[in-house]
Design a protein around this motif. Structure first.
Motif, PDB file in Angstrom:
ATOM      1  N   ASP A  11       0.814  -1.200   0.000  1.00 47.33           N
ATOM      2  CA  ASP A  11       0.000   0.000   0.000  1.00 47.33           C
ATOM      3  C   ASP A  11       0.858   1.265   0.000  1.00 47.33           C
ATOM      4  O   ASP A  11       0.452   2.282   0.547  1.00 47.33           O
ATOM      5  CB  ASP A  11      -0.923   0.012   1.214  1.00 47.33           C
ATOM      6  CG  ASP A  11      -1.896  -1.138   1.161  1.00 47.33           C
ATOM      7  OD1 ASP A  11      -2.101  -1.766   2.207  1.00 47.33           O
ATOM      8  OD2 ASP A  11      -2.425  -1.399   0.076  1.00 47.33           O
ATOM      9  N   ASP A  14      -0.902   4.390  -1.005  1.00 49.65           N
ATOM     10  CA  ASP A  14      -1.812   4.944   0.011  1.00 49.65           C
ATOM     11  C   ASP A  14      -1.008   5.590   1.144  1.00 49.65           C
ATOM     12  O   ASP A  14      -1.376   6.634   1.676  1.00 49.65           O
ATOM     13  CB  ASP A  14      -2.689   3.830   0.613  1.00 49.65           C
ATOM     14  CG  ASP A  14      -3.658   3.291  -0.430  1.00 49.65           C
ATOM     15  OD1 ASP A  14      -3.881   3.990  -1.427  1.00 49.65           O
ATOM     16  OD2 ASP A  14      -4.159   2.165  -0.250  1.00 49.65           O
ATOM     17  N   GLU A  17       0.200   8.942   0.055  1.00 49.06           N
ATOM     18  CA  GLU A  17      -0.926   9.899   0.022  1.00 49.06           C
ATOM     19  C   GLU A  17      -1.268  10.362   1.434  1.00 49.06           C
ATOM     20  O   GLU A  17      -1.504  11.547   1.672  1.00 49.06           O
ATOM     21  CB  GLU A  17      -2.163   9.265  -0.637  1.00 49.06           C
ATOM     22  CG  GLU A  17      -2.060   9.036  -2.140  1.00 49.06           C
ATOM     23  CD  GLU A  17      -2.027  10.318  -2.963  1.00 49.06           C
ATOM     24  OE1 GLU A  17      -2.204  11.413  -2.404  1.00 49.06           O
ATOM     25  OE2 GLU A  17      -1.777  10.211  -4.185  1.00 49.06           O
TER      26      GLU A  17
END
Ligand code: SF4
Length: 316
Positions: A11, A14, A17
């Motif tokens: 991830d 993610d 982000e």
């Protein structure tokens, strides 16, 4: 405390982000970064577009995915912001080819000869070199800036001799050229390019002005990365393009104008031309620099004088 992670997370996109929001950060990525990094970035661009974009960000932190002189430029234009660079060793062979003490000596020698000149530096140079220069150019605005240098002055152009000789051709100004070059653009194989052109007679060739004259002379278009995107976009029907610049630019061309096919012009030593300095930045280092708030570009005294040259060239 500085932390690093050795296990790439599934991830990681993610994670980056989330860290970006947490750290109030904006990510800028040069077109020569790998596609995944460009995909994550808030702004992608060439040096000029990114330098301008850096002055418009509203977050307190800028993460510059590019090489050291680019992050330095972002800091110079945004003294109050925190500027992070995922890998502080991401240098540039072209910037390294013009050390500031050598430039200073050359300028002093020219002055001692009674020559009146202005120094024009390609943005691919250190802040210390920018501080010794009257003008800063990118491949996107170089012609326009050269035309702003009053005729009564000679031009000392540093550090890229290939871009300099291209600018001599298009502006008609003779310049004193520094003997620097980019390790990526220097090594395109003219024989491979001619072979490709024979195999694909309808393909158009686009070349960066950092390429040597023996590559440029076979190009249908010569221009910086931003100009390349505009050029290929003029072709309404699907076309093949042979691209002589850093290989990650193909990702951006495919992303921006997907109806065409883009083929890299190979280098003498390898099948594609990737910049090893740009490649130092990875998703993991991007994540870790957001997590650690480091490595950070700190203000240095020469940034004041470099800021004057940059502002005169880009914003006046
Ligand atoms: S591609 Fe060339 S000019 Fe650009 S960062 Fe790499 S070495 Fe420097």
């Amino acid at each position: 405390m500085t932390t690093t992670s050795t296990t790439p997370s599934l991830d990681i996109f993610d994670e980056i982000e989330a860290l970006k929001r947490e750290q109030d950060a904006t990510i800028l990525a040069h077109y020569y970064q790998n596609g995944e990094i460009q995909e994550l970035a808030d702004f992608t661009g060439d040096s000029l577009k990114l330098a301008r974009a850096a002055t418009t960000v509203s977050t307190g932190t800028i993460v510059f995915c590019g090489v050291h002189f680019m992050a330095e430029t972002a800091k110079i234009l945004n003294p109050e912001k925190r500027v992070l660079l995922p890998d502080p060793l991401a240098g540039c062979s072209l910037a390294d080819s013009c050390p500031a003490p050598l430039l200073k000596r050359r300028q002093e020698a020219l002055r001692a000869e009674g020559r009146r000149f202005q120094t024009v530096a390609y943005i691919n140079s250190t802040a210390s070199v920018k501080a010794l220069s009257d003008w800063i150019v990118t491949s996107g605005n170089a012609e326009e800036i050269i035309r702003r240098v009053p005729e009564e002055f000679e031009i000392l152009f540093v550090p890229d001799r290939h871009l300099g000789s291209y600018l001599e051709e298009v502006t008609g100004r003779t310049m004193i050229l520094w003997e620097g070059s980019c390790m990526v653009h220097e090594v395109f194989s003219v024989n491979d390019l001619l072979r490709m052109k024979r195999r694909k007679p309808d393909a158009k060739t686009v070349a960066h002005p950092e390429c040597p004259a023996n590559i440029r002379e076979h190009a249908d278009f010569i221009g910086g990365t931003e100009a390349m995107i505009r050029f290929v976009d003029r072709f309404a029907s699907p076309t093949e393009f042979l691209v002589a610049t850093e290989a990650n630019m193909l990702w951006q061309l495919q992303h921006a104008v997907p109806r065409h096919t883009y083929l890299p012009v190979p280098g003498i030593t390898c099948a594609c031309n990737n910049c090893p300095h740009m490649a130092r930045n990875t998703l993991e280092k991007l994540r870790d620099c957001l997590k650690n708030g480091a490595p950070e570009i700190r203000w240095r005294p020469e940034f004041d004088r470099a800021a004057e040259s940059l502002r005169r060239s880009f914003f006046e």
